[in-house]
Scaffold this active site. Structure first.
Site, PDB file in Angstrom:
ATOM      1  N   ARG A  54      36.278  77.480  55.939  1.00 45.45           N
ATOM      2  CA  ARG A  54      34.956  78.105  55.758  1.00 45.45           C
ATOM      3  C   ARG A  54      34.853  79.383  56.584  1.00 45.45           C
ATOM      4  NH1 ARG A  54      29.633  74.801  57.384  1.00 45.45           N
ATOM      5  NH2 ARG A  54      30.188  75.464  59.478  1.00 45.45           N
ATOM      6  N   ARG A  65      32.548  72.450  69.283  1.00 45.96           N
ATOM      7  CA  ARG A  65      31.394  71.885  68.554  1.00 45.96           C
ATOM      8  C   ARG A  65      31.595  70.395  68.262  1.00 45.96           C
ATOM      9  NH1 ARG A  65      31.675  75.838  63.948  1.00 45.96           N
ATOM     10  NH2 ARG A  65      30.118  74.624  62.840  1.00 45.96           N
ATOM     11  N   ARG A  73      19.808  66.425  66.801  1.00 44.68           N
ATOM     12  CA  ARG A  73      21.180  66.457  67.328  1.00 44.68           C
ATOM     13  C   ARG A  73      21.267  65.888  68.734  1.00 44.68           C
ATOM     14  NH1 ARG A  73      22.968  71.127  63.841  1.00 44.68           N
ATOM     15  NH2 ARG A  73      25.167  71.465  64.185  1.00 44.68           N
ATOM     16  N   ARG A 116      31.718  83.117  59.219  1.00 41.08           N
ATOM     17  CA  ARG A 116      30.778  82.563  60.193  1.00 41.08           C
ATOM     18  C   ARG A 116      31.397  82.610  61.579  1.00 41.08           C
ATOM     19  NH1 ARG A 116      27.411  76.953  59.471  1.00 41.08           N
ATOM     20  NH2 ARG A 116      27.715  76.680  61.701  1.00 41.08           N
ATOM     21  N   LYS A 152      27.322  68.470  55.076  1.00 39.93           N
ATOM     22  CA  LYS A 152      25.864  68.262  55.047  1.00 39.93           C
ATOM     23  C   LYS A 152      25.167  69.340  54.198  1.00 39.93           C
ATOM     24  CE  LYS A 152      25.132  68.284  59.552  1.00 39.93           C
ATOM     25  NZ  LYS A 152      26.521  68.439  60.083  1.00 39.93           N
TER      26      LYS A 152
END
Ligand code: AMP
Length: 190
Positions: free
Chosen positions: A128, A145, A89, A134, A13
Site C-alpha cells: 500500500r 505501528r 484504539r 502514505r 478495515k
C-alpha cells in the site's frame, strides 16, 4: 445497528468498511481518514496529530476522544447506524466511547474483529505504501505501528469481550471472501 471494526493495521478495515457502509447504510467514521484530512488542511488538530502519525504512534486520547465525541454528536441526527473504523484504539478510548453511546442512547453495538498473521499485514502495508505513498507505510514505521497495536490496542478486545457482542473474522483470503464472512456474522443483527 452500530458496528465497531477492530483489527491491526493492514488487516483490511478500510476496504471492508466501505462495503459495510453501502450494504447496511451506515455512517462510516474513520479516525485515520479524519486526521489525514486535518493534516492536509493544516488545521490545529492536523499540525498536532502529524507528529504522532508520522512516527506511527497514537494521537493522545484526549485529542482523539474529543474529536470523535464531536463527530458522533453532530452526526447522530442523520439517524444512521455508525461504523467506527480505527477507533477505539486504547482502553480509555473504549471507556469514553461507552460514555458517548450512553449519552446518545445507542445500545445496539457489535464489534467485528478482523485478524491476519503479522507477515501478511506487513506485506500488505508495504504494498500500500508503494502504491499510495502514505507516509506511515514504510517498513520501519509499519513495525512500530504493529508494536503499538499489540501493546495499546489489542487489550481493547478483551474489554469488549466482557461487554459487547464480538464476532472474530479471519482476515486472510480474497477481499470478497472476507466480506462474505463479515456479512454472515453481522446479518443476525442487521
Ligand atoms: P489508520 O488510518 O487507522 O491506520 O490511522 C493512521 C494513524 O492515525 C495512526 O497510526 C495514529 O497515529 C492515528 N490514529 C488514527 N486513529 C487513532 C485513534 N483512535 N487513536 C489514536 N491515534 C489514531
Amino acid at each position: 445497528m452500530n458496528l465497531i471494526l477492530f483489527g491491526p493495521p493492514g488487516v483490511g478495515k478500510g476496504t471492508q468498511a466501505e462495503r459495510l457502509r453501502d450494504t447496511y447504510t451506515l455512517h462510516h467514521i474513520s479516525t485515520g481518514d479524519i486526521l489525514r484530512v486535518a493534516v492536509k488542511e493544516g488545521t490545529k488538530l492536523g499540525v498536532e496529530a502529524r507528529r504522532y502519525m508520522d512516527s506511527g504512534g497514537l494521537v493522545p486520547d484526549e485529542v482523539i476522544i474529543g474529536m470523535v465525541a464531536e463527530v458522533l454528536e453532530k452526526d447522530k441526527k442523520e439517524k444512521k447506524g455508525f461504523l467506527l473504523d480505527g477507533f477505539p484504539r486504547t482502553e480509555d478510548q473504549a471507556r469514553a466511547l461507552d460514555k458517548i453511546f450512553r449519552k446518545l442512547e445507542i445500545k445496539d453495538v457489535v464489534v467485528v474483529s478482523l485478524d491476519a498473521p503479522e507477515p501478511e499485514l506487513i506485506a500488505r502495508l508495504v504494498k500500500r505504501g508503494k502504491e499510495s505513498g502514505r507516509s506511515d507505510d514504510t517498513e520501519e514505521t509499519i513495525r512500530y505501528r504493529l508494536k503499538v497495536y499489540h501493546k495499546q490496542t489489542s487489550p481493547v478486545l478483551d474489554y469488549y469481550k466482557q461487554r459487547k457482542k464480538v464476532r472474530a473474522i479471519d482476515g486472510l483470503g480474497k477481499i470478497d471472501e472476507i466480506t462474505k464472512r463479515i456479512n454472515t456474522a453481522v446479518k443476525e443483527f442487521a
